[in-house]
Design an enzyme around this catalytic site. Structure first.
Site, mmCIF file in Angstrom:
data_model
loop_
_atom_site.group_PDB
_atom_site.id
_atom_site.type_symbol
_atom_site.label_atom_id
_atom_site.label_comp_id
_atom_site.label_asym_id
_atom_site.label_seq_id
_atom_site.Cartn_x
_atom_site.Cartn_y
_atom_site.Cartn_z
ATOM 1 N N ILE A 1 44.312 42.173 40.749
ATOM 2 C CA ILE A 1 44.420 41.170 42.008
ATOM 3 C C ILE A 1 45.286 40.136 41.491
ATOM 4 O O ILE A 1 46.226 39.681 42.389
ATOM 5 C CB ILE A 1 42.949 40.716 42.335
ATOM 6 C CG1 ILE A 1 42.036 41.963 42.632
ATOM 7 C CG2 ILE A 1 42.928 39.933 43.598
ATOM 8 C CD1 ILE A 1 40.812 41.492 43.034
ATOM 9 N N GLY B 1 44.491 42.578 31.528
ATOM 10 C CA GLY B 1 45.574 42.461 32.181
ATOM 11 C C GLY B 1 46.869 42.803 31.462
ATOM 12 O O GLY B 1 46.647 43.076 30.131
ATOM 13 N N TYR C 1 26.695 41.458 34.939
ATOM 14 C CA TYR C 1 28.014 41.170 35.600
ATOM 15 C C TYR C 1 27.621 40.277 36.716
ATOM 16 O O TYR C 1 28.140 39.169 36.881
ATOM 17 C CB TYR C 1 28.754 42.501 36.073
ATOM 18 C CG TYR C 1 29.915 41.822 36.862
ATOM 19 C CD1 TYR C 1 31.073 41.245 36.480
ATOM 20 C CD2 TYR C 1 29.777 42.451 38.414
ATOM 21 C CE1 TYR C 1 32.143 41.099 37.542
ATOM 22 C CE2 TYR C 1 30.929 42.145 39.221
ATOM 23 C CZ TYR C 1 32.016 41.552 38.745
ATOM 24 O OH TYR C 1 33.261 41.226 39.390
ATOM 25 N N ASN D 1 34.727 45.900 47.478
ATOM 26 C CA ASN D 1 35.571 46.708 46.570
ATOM 27 C C ASN D 1 37.022 46.701 46.905
ATOM 28 O O ASN D 1 37.361 47.111 47.957
ATOM 29 C CB ASN D 1 35.023 48.160 46.674
ATOM 30 C CG ASN D 1 33.776 48.224 46.203
ATOM 31 O OD1 ASN D 1 32.613 47.798 46.333
ATOM 32 N ND2 ASN D 1 33.670 49.305 44.855
ATOM 33 N N ARG E 1 30.377 51.918 50.283
ATOM 34 C CA ARG E 1 31.160 50.540 49.957
ATOM 35 C C ARG E 1 32.274 50.119 50.943
ATOM 36 O O ARG E 1 32.469 50.871 51.901
ATOM 37 C CB ARG E 1 32.030 50.945 48.588
ATOM 38 C CG ARG E 1 31.284 51.311 47.425
ATOM 39 C CD ARG E 1 30.442 50.213 46.558
ATOM 40 N NE ARG E 1 29.959 50.693 45.649
ATOM 41 C CZ ARG E 1 28.411 51.210 45.686
ATOM 42 N NH1 ARG E 1 27.536 51.021 46.765
ATOM 43 N NH2 ARG E 1 27.670 51.137 44.548
ATOM 44 N N GLY F 1 22.545 50.072 37.498
ATOM 45 C CA GLY F 1 23.174 48.580 37.709
ATOM 46 C C GLY F 1 23.835 48.558 39.145
ATOM 47 O O GLY F 1 24.329 47.925 39.686
HETATM 48 P P1 NAD Z 1 41.226 42.780 36.067
HETATM 49 O O1 NAD Z 1 40.694 42.883 35.048
HETATM 50 O O2 NAD Z 1 42.559 43.212 36.457
HETATM 51 O O3 NAD Z 1 41.637 40.959 36.249
HETATM 52 C C1 NAD Z 1 41.206 39.976 35.229
HETATM 53 C C2 NAD Z 1 41.812 39.288 34.470
HETATM 54 O O4 NAD Z 1 41.276 38.253 33.657
HETATM 55 C C3 NAD Z 1 42.721 40.126 33.463
HETATM 56 O O5 NAD Z 1 44.007 40.055 33.709
HETATM 57 C C4 NAD Z 1 42.248 39.678 32.175
HETATM 58 O O6 NAD Z 1 43.174 40.056 31.173
HETATM 59 C C5 NAD Z 1 41.577 38.425 32.396
HETATM 60 N N1 NAD Z 1 40.901 37.700 31.734
HETATM 61 C C6 NAD Z 1 39.588 37.932 31.380
HETATM 62 N N2 NAD Z 1 38.753 37.410 30.651
HETATM 63 C C7 NAD Z 1 39.641 36.159 30.353
HETATM 64 C C8 NAD Z 1 39.844 34.787 29.764
HETATM 65 N N3 NAD Z 1 38.697 34.556 28.981
HETATM 66 N N4 NAD Z 1 40.734 34.106 29.683
HETATM 67 C C9 NAD Z 1 41.985 34.314 30.614
HETATM 68 N N5 NAD Z 1 41.949 35.631 31.248
HETATM 69 C C10 NAD Z 1 40.984 36.380 31.136
HETATM 70 O O7 NAD Z 1 40.318 42.635 37.336
HETATM 71 P P2 NAD Z 1 40.447 42.258 38.892
HETATM 72 O O8 NAD Z 1 39.995 43.441 39.783
HETATM 73 O O9 NAD Z 1 41.783 41.948 39.281
HETATM 74 O O10 NAD Z 1 39.582 41.236 39.189
HETATM 75 C C11 NAD Z 1 39.857 39.715 39.512
HETATM 76 C C12 NAD Z 1 38.362 38.885 40.042
HETATM 77 O O11 NAD Z 1 38.067 39.450 40.988
HETATM 78 C C13 NAD Z 1 37.697 38.873 38.896
HETATM 79 O O12 NAD Z 1 36.963 37.559 39.007
HETATM 80 C C14 NAD Z 1 36.549 40.020 39.384
HETATM 81 O O13 NAD Z 1 35.154 39.709 38.813
HETATM 82 C C15 NAD Z 1 36.752 39.720 40.887
HETATM 83 N N6 NAD Z 1 36.321 40.938 41.662
HETATM 84 C C16 NAD Z 1 37.043 42.187 41.636
HETATM 85 C C17 NAD Z 1 36.614 43.087 42.383
HETATM 86 C C18 NAD Z 1 37.449 44.495 42.667
HETATM 87 O O14 NAD Z 1 37.100 45.135 43.366
HETATM 88 N N7 NAD Z 1 38.409 44.658 41.948
HETATM 89 C C19 NAD Z 1 35.514 42.873 43.218
HETATM 90 C C20 NAD Z 1 34.662 41.961 43.365
HETATM 91 C C21 NAD Z 1 35.017 40.653 42.468
#
Ligand code: NAD
Length: 305
Positions: free
Chosen positions: A12, A38, A141, A170, A209, A270
């Site tokens: 994202i 990432g 989580y 999602n 979802r 979960g």
């Molecule tokens: P993602 O894993 O692609 O992105 C998370 C990013 O955070 C990664 O680039 C990772 O390297 C970085 N990261 C993790 N720990 C870190 C730290 N300690 N310091 C710096 N960077 C760190 O996942 P995403 O799907 O892009 O999720 C982004 C956000 O959206 C998250 O907070 C997630 O909980 C939330 N979210 C996503 C979804 C979904 O469907 N993708 C749904 C609900 C919530």
């Protein structure tokens, strides 16, 4: 305007960095990411600067936030199965990381837009999920995201920090990885279908979802930053379109123009059975927003693969 995106090299986050750089009024975008999930290539050609490091590093966070007008906080360990395998690591990144970030923002009064999650509703059976329902996370989580969201809103209430906590449902779309054991359902299905492999469905596939295309999510996030949107209460970021997992296989088959095969395996611990957002609060705060429909989003995602 300078915007910091934590987790900016993730799925994202990297989509958001591109969107922000394309918006008039935003001059500088800095992605802060420890590259745990990432990838550097996600940001290639985006125009955003990458700072590699953790949100748990207070000195670094403080430096990166210098002169920032807003932060979109996406950094997290975002998987339910990973949180079951390592709950403390999940808490450190998701809850403690958020608290440390808020401390840095408080000192500078930076606008904070933070990603919460539909997983905070967990075992609450009511549908659709509206934000005033009780929360009952079913996984470490979900608990860590609820703690993070609570801290964000508490910093708004206690210190007058301008905050917005958005509960993502999602999210799917380009840059979402399919090549690991914790892959989300949409990229896992597209990847499997393109390889001609059967799609693995946990349980009977009747679980539902509320899928949101990433382009819609980043449009809301960019708008939040540019208009300085705040809310004292959490806000769902999804549009109430409930689709079962089996129905998703059918939609994907229609987009690909060929049948897909399905195999059933036991349900995952979960996982919640049903998910659907109430979108009234979102639509009041973002009256102009149009959600990309599932078919269009799937077509764009397949085209990216
Ligand atoms: P993602 O894993 O692609 O992105 C998370 C990013 O955070 C990664 O680039 C990772 O390297 C970085 N990261 C993790 N720990 C870190 C730290 N300690 N310091 C710096 N960077 C760190 O996942 P995403 O799907 O892009 O999720 C982004 C956000 O959206 C998250 O907070 C997630 O909980 C939330 N979210 C996503 C979804 C979904 O469907 N993708 C749904 C609900 C919530």
């Amino acid at each position: 305007m300078k915007v910091v995106v934590t987790g900016g090299a993730g799925f994202i986050g990297a989509n958001l960095c591109r969107e922000l750089m394309a918006r008039p009024g935003i001059d500088e975008v800095v992605a802060l990411d420890d590259l745990s999930t990432g990838r550097v290539d996600n940001l290639e050609g985006s125009g955003a600067d990458l700072v590699e490091g953790s949100i748990l590093d207070q000195g670094l966070v403080s430096d990166v936030l210098a002169d920032a007008d807003a932060v979109v906080h996406l950094a997290a360990r975002p998987s339910i199965p990973r949180s079951l395998a390592a709950p403390v690591a999940s808490h450190a990144a998701n809850a403690t990381g958020t608290l440390l970030l808020l401390e840095a923002c408080r000192r500078r009064s930076v606008h904070v837009v933070a990603a919460s999650s539909s997983s905070v509703y967990g075992g609450v059976p009511d549908l659709p999920k509206h934000e005033d329902l009780p929360t009952r996370p079913l996984s470490p989580y979900g608990a860590s995201k609820l703690a993070a969201e609570a801290y964000v809103l508490a910093y708004g209430a206690s210190f007058g920090l301008p905050v917005l906590a958005l509960r993502f449902f999602n999210v799917y779309g380009p840059l979402q990885p399919a090549d690991h054991a914790y892959a989300a359902v949409v990229p896992a299905f597209i990847d499997g279908a393109l390889r001609g492999e059967p799609l693995t469905v946990h349980g009977d596939g009747s679980q539902t979802r509320d899928f949101t295309y990433v382009g819609t999510v980043v449009a809301v996030l960019a708008d939040s930053v540019l208009r300085g949107v705040t809310s004292a209460r959490p806000v769902n970021l999804a549009f109430g379109t409930r689709v079962s997992i089996l129905e998703l296989t059918g939609r994907l088959s229609a987009v690909l123009g060929r049948p897909v095969e399905v195999v059933h395996v036991p349900p995952r611990p979960g996982d919640v059975h049903d998910s659907q957002a109430a979108d009234g609060r979102l639509r009041r705060l973002f009256p102009g927003i149009e959600a990309v429909p599932l078919e269009t989003g799937l077509e764009r995602t397949v085209a990216w693969f």
